[in-house]
Design a protein around this motif. Structure first.
Motif, PDB file in Angstrom:
ATOM      1  N   LEU A 185      -6.282  -1.104   5.376  1.00 19.90           N
ATOM      2  CA  LEU A 185      -5.785  -0.557   4.162  1.00 19.90           C
ATOM      3  C   LEU A 185      -6.785   0.541   3.810  1.00 19.90           C
ATOM      4  O   LEU A 185      -6.290   1.480   3.277  1.00 19.90           O
ATOM      5  N   CYS A 186      -7.964   0.173   3.609  1.00 22.16           N
ATOM      6  CA  CYS A 186      -9.143   1.067   3.328  1.00 22.16           C
ATOM      7  C   CYS A 186      -9.015   2.425   4.173  1.00 22.16           C
ATOM      8  O   CYS A 186      -8.959   3.598   3.780  1.00 22.16           O
ATOM      9  N   LEU A 187      -8.933   1.985   5.578  1.00 24.75           N
ATOM     10  CA  LEU A 187      -8.652   3.247   6.546  1.00 24.75           C
ATOM     11  C   LEU A 187      -7.417   4.135   6.078  1.00 24.75           C
ATOM     12  O   LEU A 187      -7.659   5.472   6.185  1.00 24.75           O
ATOM     13  N   LEU A 188      -6.431   3.542   5.887  1.00 23.77           N
ATOM     14  CA  LEU A 188      -5.290   4.222   5.414  1.00 23.77           C
ATOM     15  C   LEU A 188      -5.740   5.270   4.111  1.00 23.77           C
ATOM     16  O   LEU A 188      -5.417   6.288   4.016  1.00 23.77           O
ATOM     17  N   SER A 189      -6.468   4.378   3.273  1.00 27.33           N
ATOM     18  CA  SER A 189      -6.631   5.138   1.731  1.00 27.33           C
ATOM     19  C   SER A 189      -7.677   6.244   1.939  1.00 27.33           C
ATOM     20  O   SER A 189      -7.495   7.359   1.606  1.00 27.33           O
ATOM     21  N   TRP A 196       0.891  -1.351  -0.043  1.00 26.38           N
ATOM     22  CA  TRP A 196       0.137  -0.133   0.083  1.00 26.38           C
ATOM     23  C   TRP A 196       0.839   1.304   0.024  1.00 26.38           C
ATOM     24  O   TRP A 196       0.648   2.172  -0.685  1.00 26.38           O
ATOM     25  N   LEU A 197       1.643   1.202   0.875  1.00 26.58           N
ATOM     26  CA  LEU A 197       2.740   2.363   1.154  1.00 26.58           C
ATOM     27  C   LEU A 197       3.344   2.653  -0.338  1.00 26.58           C
ATOM     28  O   LEU A 197       3.676   3.972  -0.652  1.00 26.58           O
ATOM     29  N   VAL A 252      -0.054   8.226  -2.441  1.00 30.71           N
ATOM     30  CA  VAL A 252      -0.153   9.260  -3.221  1.00 30.71           C
ATOM     31  C   VAL A 252       0.874  10.335  -2.441  1.00 30.71           C
ATOM     32  O   VAL A 252       1.739  10.899  -2.855  1.00 30.71           O
ATOM     33  N   LEU A 253       0.728  10.361  -1.056  1.00 29.71           N
ATOM     34  CA  LEU A 253       1.663  10.976  -0.008  1.00 29.71           C
ATOM     35  C   LEU A 253       2.748  10.435   0.231  1.00 29.71           C
ATOM     36  O   LEU A 253       2.730   9.292   0.355  1.00 29.71           O
ATOM     37  N   PRO A 254       3.860  11.382   0.718  1.00 28.49           N
ATOM     38  CA  PRO A 254       4.887  10.758   1.127  1.00 28.49           C
ATOM     39  C   PRO A 254       4.920  10.135   2.589  1.00 28.49           C
ATOM     40  O   PRO A 254       5.493  10.548   3.487  1.00 28.49           O
ATOM     41  N   ASN A 262      -8.694  12.308   2.891  1.00 29.76           N
ATOM     42  CA  ASN A 262      -9.034  13.216   3.840  1.00 29.76           C
ATOM     43  C   ASN A 262      -7.904  14.416   3.919  1.00 29.76           C
ATOM     44  O   ASN A 262      -8.201  15.538   3.808  1.00 29.76           O
ATOM     45  N   THR A 263      -6.672  13.687   4.122  1.00 27.79           N
ATOM     46  CA  THR A 263      -5.418  14.769   4.018  1.00 27.79           C
ATOM     47  C   THR A 263      -5.144  15.461   2.815  1.00 27.79           C
ATOM     48  O   THR A 263      -5.205  16.750   2.910  1.00 27.79           O
ATOM     49  N   LEU A 264      -5.490  14.810   1.462  1.00 27.51           N
ATOM     50  CA  LEU A 264      -5.357  15.504   0.360  1.00 27.51           C
ATOM     51  C   LEU A 264      -6.656  16.682   0.143  1.00 27.51           C
ATOM     52  O   LEU A 264      -6.321  17.809  -0.571  1.00 27.51           O
TER      53      LEU A 264
END
Length: 66
Positions: free
Chosen positions: A45-49, A14-15, A19-21, A54-56
């Protein structure tokens, strides 16, 4: 690199496509919290996505990407 190599294979995958670093440490914190709550690998993994989305969205709203 050692921290990245220590991540579970699904999380490393996933990492690698994120998209983000993300740092391995921040990924691990979200992952561990999700797994402690009983989420499956897929749900974690869905939570990470979702967290990344949300951050973007927050950065776009604040004009970061202008």
């Amino acid at each position: 690199m050692r921290a990245y190599d220590a991540l579970p294979a699904d999380l490393r995958s996933w990492l690698a496509d994120a998209v983000l670093p993300w740092s391995p440490a921040s990924c691990r914190r979200v992952w561990d919290r999700a797994r402690r709550k009983g989420l499956s690998t897929e749900d974690a993994l869905c939570l990470l996505s979702r967290t990344e989305c949300n951050t973007l969205a927050r950065e776009r709203h604040q004009g970061f990407w202008r």
